[in-house]
Write a protein that holds these residues in place. Structure first.
Motif, PDB file in Angstrom:
ATOM      1  N   ARG A 154       0.816  -1.193   0.000  1.00 12.67           N
ATOM      2  CA  ARG A 154       0.000   0.000   0.000  1.00 12.67           C
ATOM      3  C   ARG A 154       0.867   1.266   0.000  1.00 12.67           C
ATOM      4  NH1 ARG A 154      -5.201   0.527   3.947  1.00 12.67           N
ATOM      5  NH2 ARG A 154      -5.677   2.661   3.367  1.00 12.67           N
ATOM      6  N   LEU A 155       2.044   1.156   0.588  1.00 11.33           N
ATOM      7  CA  LEU A 155       2.974   2.279   0.606  1.00 11.33           C
ATOM      8  C   LEU A 155       3.372   2.657  -0.826  1.00 11.33           C
ATOM      9  CD1 LEU A 155       4.084   3.767   3.039  1.00 11.33           C
ATOM     10  CD2 LEU A 155       6.133   2.335   2.928  1.00 11.33           C
ATOM     11  N   GLY A 156       3.530   1.628  -1.668  1.00 11.51           N
ATOM     12  CA  GLY A 156       3.869   1.863  -3.067  1.00 11.51           C
ATOM     13  C   GLY A 156       2.757   2.599  -3.791  1.00 11.51           C
ATOM     14  N   VAL A 157       1.507   2.204  -3.508  1.00  6.04           N
ATOM     15  CA  VAL A 157       0.354   2.889  -4.097  1.00  6.04           C
ATOM     16  C   VAL A 157       0.393   4.362  -3.712  1.00  6.04           C
ATOM     17  CG1 VAL A 157      -2.166   3.011  -4.125  1.00  6.04           C
ATOM     18  CG2 VAL A 157      -1.041   0.792  -4.047  1.00  6.04           C
ATOM     19  N   TRP A 158       0.744   4.599  -2.448  1.00  8.52           N
ATOM     20  CA  TRP A 158       0.837   5.977  -1.947  1.00  8.52           C
ATOM     21  C   TRP A 158       1.905   6.759  -2.717  1.00  8.52           C
ATOM     22  CZ3 TRP A 158       4.454   8.096   2.045  1.00  8.52           C
ATOM     23  CH2 TRP A 158       4.033   9.328   2.535  1.00  8.52           C
ATOM     24  N   VAL A 159       3.081   6.134  -2.908  1.00  6.08           N
ATOM     25  CA  VAL A 159       4.164   6.807  -3.641  1.00  6.08           C
ATOM     26  C   VAL A 159       3.718   7.144  -5.062  1.00  6.08           C
ATOM     27  CG1 VAL A 159       6.468   6.480  -4.621  1.00  6.08           C
ATOM     28  CG2 VAL A 159       6.023   5.819  -2.263  1.00  6.08           C
ATOM     29  N   ALA A 160       3.058   6.187  -5.728  1.00  7.56           N
ATOM     30  CA  ALA A 160       2.597   6.436  -7.100  1.00  7.56           C
ATOM     31  C   ALA A 160       1.590   7.575  -7.118  1.00  7.56           C
ATOM     32  CB  ALA A 160       1.978   5.172  -7.681  1.00  7.56           C
ATOM     33  N   MET A 161       0.702   7.613  -6.124  1.00  2.00           N
ATOM     34  CA  MET A 161      -0.297   8.687  -6.079  1.00  2.00           C
ATOM     35  C   MET A 161       0.356  10.037  -5.812  1.00  2.00           C
ATOM     36  SD  MET A 161      -3.397   6.893  -4.061  1.00  2.00           S
ATOM     37  CE  MET A 161      -4.593   5.837  -4.904  1.00  2.00           C
ATOM     38  N   ILE A 162       1.407  10.042  -4.987  1.00  7.47           N
ATOM     39  CA  ILE A 162       2.144  11.283  -4.749  1.00  7.47           C
ATOM     40  C   ILE A 162       2.749  11.768  -6.067  1.00  7.47           C
ATOM     41  CG2 ILE A 162       4.243  12.232  -3.712  1.00  7.47           C
ATOM     42  CD1 ILE A 162       3.631  10.682  -1.218  1.00  7.47           C
ATOM     43  N   PHE A 163       3.328  10.830  -6.815  1.00  9.07           N
ATOM     44  CA  PHE A 163       3.954  11.190  -8.090  1.00  9.07           C
ATOM     45  C   PHE A 163       2.952  11.864  -9.019  1.00  9.07           C
ATOM     46  CE2 PHE A 163       4.883  10.357 -12.513  1.00  9.07           C
ATOM     47  CZ  PHE A 163       6.214  10.681 -12.624  1.00  9.07           C
ATOM     48  N   ILE A 164       1.811  11.204  -9.248  1.00 14.09           N
ATOM     49  CA  ILE A 164       0.906  11.739 -10.279  1.00 14.09           C
ATOM     50  C   ILE A 164       0.172  12.997  -9.819  1.00 14.09           C
ATOM     51  CG2 ILE A 164       0.595   9.654 -11.665  1.00 14.09           C
ATOM     52  CD1 ILE A 164      -2.187  10.283  -9.608  1.00 14.09           C
ATOM     53  N   SER A 165       0.076  13.237  -8.506  1.00 11.48           N
ATOM     54  CA  SER A 165      -0.681  14.422  -8.086  1.00 11.48           C
ATOM     55  C   SER A 165       0.222  15.577  -7.642  1.00 11.48           C
ATOM     56  CB  SER A 165      -1.661  14.053  -6.973  1.00 11.48           C
ATOM     57  OG  SER A 165      -0.975  13.563  -5.851  1.00 11.48           O
ATOM     58  N   LEU A 166       1.545  15.411  -7.809  1.00  6.81           N
ATOM     59  CA  LEU A 166       2.468  16.462  -7.370  1.00  6.81           C
ATOM     60  C   LEU A 166       2.221  17.835  -8.014  1.00  6.81           C
ATOM     61  CD1 LEU A 166       5.054  17.419  -5.855  1.00  6.81           C
ATOM     62  CD2 LEU A 166       6.351  16.651  -7.823  1.00  6.81           C
ATOM     63  N   PRO A 167       2.009  17.905  -9.366  1.00  8.26           N
ATOM     64  CA  PRO A 167       1.951  19.249  -9.969  1.00  8.26           C
ATOM     65  C   PRO A 167       0.748  20.083  -9.534  1.00  8.26           C
ATOM     66  CG  PRO A 167       2.245  17.547 -11.638  1.00  8.26           C
ATOM     67  CD  PRO A 167       1.914  16.857 -10.372  1.00  8.26           C
ATOM     68  N   PHE A 168      -0.330  19.439  -9.082  1.00  8.36           N
ATOM     69  CA  PHE A 168      -1.570  20.189  -8.870  1.00  8.36           C
ATOM     70  C   PHE A 168      -1.416  21.305  -7.839  1.00  8.36           C
ATOM     71  CE2 PHE A 168      -3.218  16.269 -10.719  1.00  8.36           C
ATOM     72  CZ  PHE A 168      -4.044  16.785 -11.695  1.00  8.36           C
ATOM     73  N   VAL A 169      -0.871  20.973  -6.650  1.00 15.07           N
ATOM     74  CA  VAL A 169      -0.755  22.004  -5.615  1.00 15.07           C
ATOM     75  C   VAL A 169       0.224  23.085  -6.059  1.00 15.07           C
ATOM     76  CG1 VAL A 169      -0.073  22.470  -3.253  1.00 15.07           C
ATOM     77  CG2 VAL A 169      -1.387  20.434  -3.769  1.00 15.07           C
ATOM     78  N   VAL A 170       1.390  22.668  -6.584  1.00 13.42           N
ATOM     79  CA  VAL A 170       2.390  23.646  -7.005  1.00 13.42           C
ATOM     80  C   VAL A 170       1.777  24.624  -8.008  1.00 13.42           C
ATOM     81  CG1 VAL A 170       4.667  23.967  -8.035  1.00 13.42           C
ATOM     82  CG2 VAL A 170       4.219  21.956  -6.641  1.00 13.42           C
TER      83      VAL A 170
END
Lengths: 289, 289
Positions: A154-170
């Motif tokens: 599940r930690l890996g799923v979290w890392v992948a989700m962090i990757f794909i959603s990184l640009p939105f907040v910035v």
């Protein structure tokens, strides 16, 4: 007395109805193409989905939507997505701050590279994240001795989700930060506020709607994400199986009603999120005037 | 021992000159930001290139000349070549219709256009299956006429067009809005017809926004995995696009083949980012002027 067609259909204001009627008949061709394309590509598919889901009947729908496997996938999908979005809320704001306020080498390059997750196909992202964070990967091998397993958990799923959603907040916070006036901060300083007080009382309030919008956008993207998460996850039910993968598995078993019900749940949630994001953006604009 | 008074004066000093004091804060923030982006973006991105060439250039090119691979490339290019013009025509019409007319519910239609971004790609694929699949709305009719959409090329086109639908409209709408309609109206009073107005007045003004939209549409169309994966059936050499090839090769433990294909897609992402940066710089210069 002549009854106009509009009032026969119960319209109180017949001129509005007539206008609508006229507009439908004398539509410019740009409108015809727009509405036609939207109908074929968006409205009809969504209607098909809801109608298929409605043939299940409420009792059956509820039974499939809340089956133990489905509940476990919602847990993995939504809890992990919100954790990833919050993580990016924190670090995305920090990255935006650093990019707007400070000068350092390779700044332009770093700024441009933030959009990489939008441009990189998700299967490539999943493939490389799974390798880098696997037990003998560059980063995974450093975490393995600590007993932390990332890929295929599940930690890996979290890392992948962090990757794909990184640009939105910035990308939602950056323009707001750029337009903020430094004078107000300096006024706070000269009035005796310390750095933390200035940040909390002066800088954060106008940024907050933008941060929340970015988090909501990232969350919405992470909830629907398939490509990168399916590769980095072991797709084991009750452990790290996410809802989009469950839909896919149901389809592979020709269980159309199972896929449709869970798909409808996801679709409804993305509609609610879209509404929420629009409201957040409207809230953020209150500082514009 | 420091007295209270001394502490107070120290605090006052730090208030008076915030930029000189605590100069380590920017440095720490920059390091944290870069470390985060490295862990999430740069190390995984670098890994794609290193893995692809880990055994030298020979095996890399051997992988690239495999027939399934070449077929996947061809298919990916064809998908983008069909989705691109479709979404461009739709995007331009929608942008024109929505910026040159004010009507009730306009904001609603504007957010509808963004819907394909918030719908999970798997759900998008599922909706297409529910329409054109064997048990779908049009399934019976299609079967009678011997037409295959699901598990075939047309379904993949539909999925690709769906997920890349909003980009052009989204990039062109703000440009058109800012432009206003003065120039177009001037052209109209001088006797230009609609087509001439579009071609001579509007298009030159929106060209950078349009190009930007096209680049993003193309990147998404070539990189889409989830939606295409649901409708394609993923048959190697037949209905396998490049992102599907990456996942399939990875699953078959042909990691090197997966990375060879991933490099191509990563290069596509890099080219997308570079072009995007160039276009952004151009429009920014125009803003300053």
């Amino acid at each position: 007395m002549a009854v106009s067609p509009a009032s026969r259909f119960g319209f109180r204001n017949s001129s509005v109805a007539q206008k609508l009627w006229q507009w439908l008949f004398h539509m410019p061709w740009t409108w015809r193409i727009t509405l036609g394309y939207l109908t074929v590509m968006l409205f009809v598919p969504i209607a098909a989905m809801f109608l298929k889901a409605s043939t299940e009947g409420p009792v059956n729908f509820w039974r499939i939507a809340t089956s133990p496997v489905a509940l476990a996938t919602y847990n993995v999908t939504f809890v992990t997505s919100i954790l990833a979005a919050l993580m990016n809320g924190l670090f995305g704001t920090l990255i935006a701050w650093v990019l707007v306020r400070y000068k350092f080498p390779f700044k332009r390059l770093i700024d441009a590279s933030i959009d990489l997750p939008f441009a990189l196909p998700t299967s490539v992202a999943g493939l490389t994240l799974a390798t880098v964070y696997s037990n003998n990967g560059w980063i995974g091998s450093l975490l393995a001795p600590l007993g932390i397993k990332v890929s295929f958990t599940r930690l890996g799923v979290w890392v992948a989700m962090i990757f794909i959603s990184l640009p939105f907040v910035v990308r939602t916070v950056q323009p707001v930060m750029q337009e903020m006036e430094r004078e107000i901060e300096e006024a706070a300083w000269s009035l005796g506020a310390n750095q933390w007080q200035t940040f909390r009382r002066v800088i954060l309030p106008p940024l907050f709607p933008a941060i929340l919008t970015g988090v909501a956008l990232g969350f919405s993207r992470a909830v629907g994400e398939y490509g990168s998460t399916v590769i980095i996850s072991s797709n084991t039910p009750f452990r790290d199986l996410i809802a989009p993968v469950l839909i896919f598995q149901r389809l592979e078993q020709y269980d159309y009603s199972g896929a449709t019900v869970i798909g409808t749940v996801l679709l409804l949630i993305s509609l609610v999120l879209l509404l929420l994001i629009n409201l957040l953006q409207a809230w953020g604009r209150r500082y514009d005037d | 021992m420091t007295t209270r008074k001394e502490m107070n004066s120290q605090m006052n000093n730090s208030k008076a000159a915030p930029s000189e004091q605590k100069s380590w804060i920017p440095a720490i923030l920059i390091v944290v930001a870069i470390a985060y982006v490295s862990l999430v973006l740069y190390i995984p991105a670098l890994n794609v290139f290193i893995q692809a060439f880990s055994k030298g250039v020979g095996p890399f090119f051997a992988n690239l000349t495999r027939p399934e691979f070449l077929h996947a490339v061809q298919l990916t290019v064809m998908l983008a070549a069909i989705a691109l013009p479709l979404n461009t025509v739709f995007g331009l019409c929608a942008a024109w219709a929505l910026t040159r007319h004010r009507f009730p519910g306009r904001a609603f239609v504007l957010s509808l256009i963004d819907l394909p971004f918030s719908i999970s790609p798997v759900v998008a694929g599922l909706m297409i299956v529910l329409l054109y699949g064997r048990q779908g709305w049009f399934g019976g009719w299609l079967q009678e006429h011997g037409l295959n959409i699901i598990f075939a090329f047309p379904g993949m086109v539909l999925a690709t067009a769906f997920v890349s639908m909003p980009f052009v409209a989204r990039e062109v709408i703000p440009v058109l809005e800012e432009l206003g309609s003065d120039q177009e109206e001037a052209a109209k009073t001088l006797g230009a017809n609609d087509w001439q107005i579009f071609w001579r007045v509007t298009l030159p003004n929106i060209r950078w926004g349009l190009l930007y939209g096209l680049i993003l549409t193309n990147a998404r169309a070539m990189g889409e995995f989830g939606a295409v994966s649901v409708v394609s059936g993923n048959i190697s050499g037949k209905t396998q696009s490049l992102p599907l090839f990456v996942e399939d090769a990875y699953k078959q433990y042909e990691t090197e083949a997966a990375y060879s294909a991933a490099v191509l897609l990563a290069l596509l992402a890099v080219v997308t980012l570079v072009l995007k940066e160039i276009l952004e710089r151009r429009t920014r210069i125009k803003d300053v002027e």
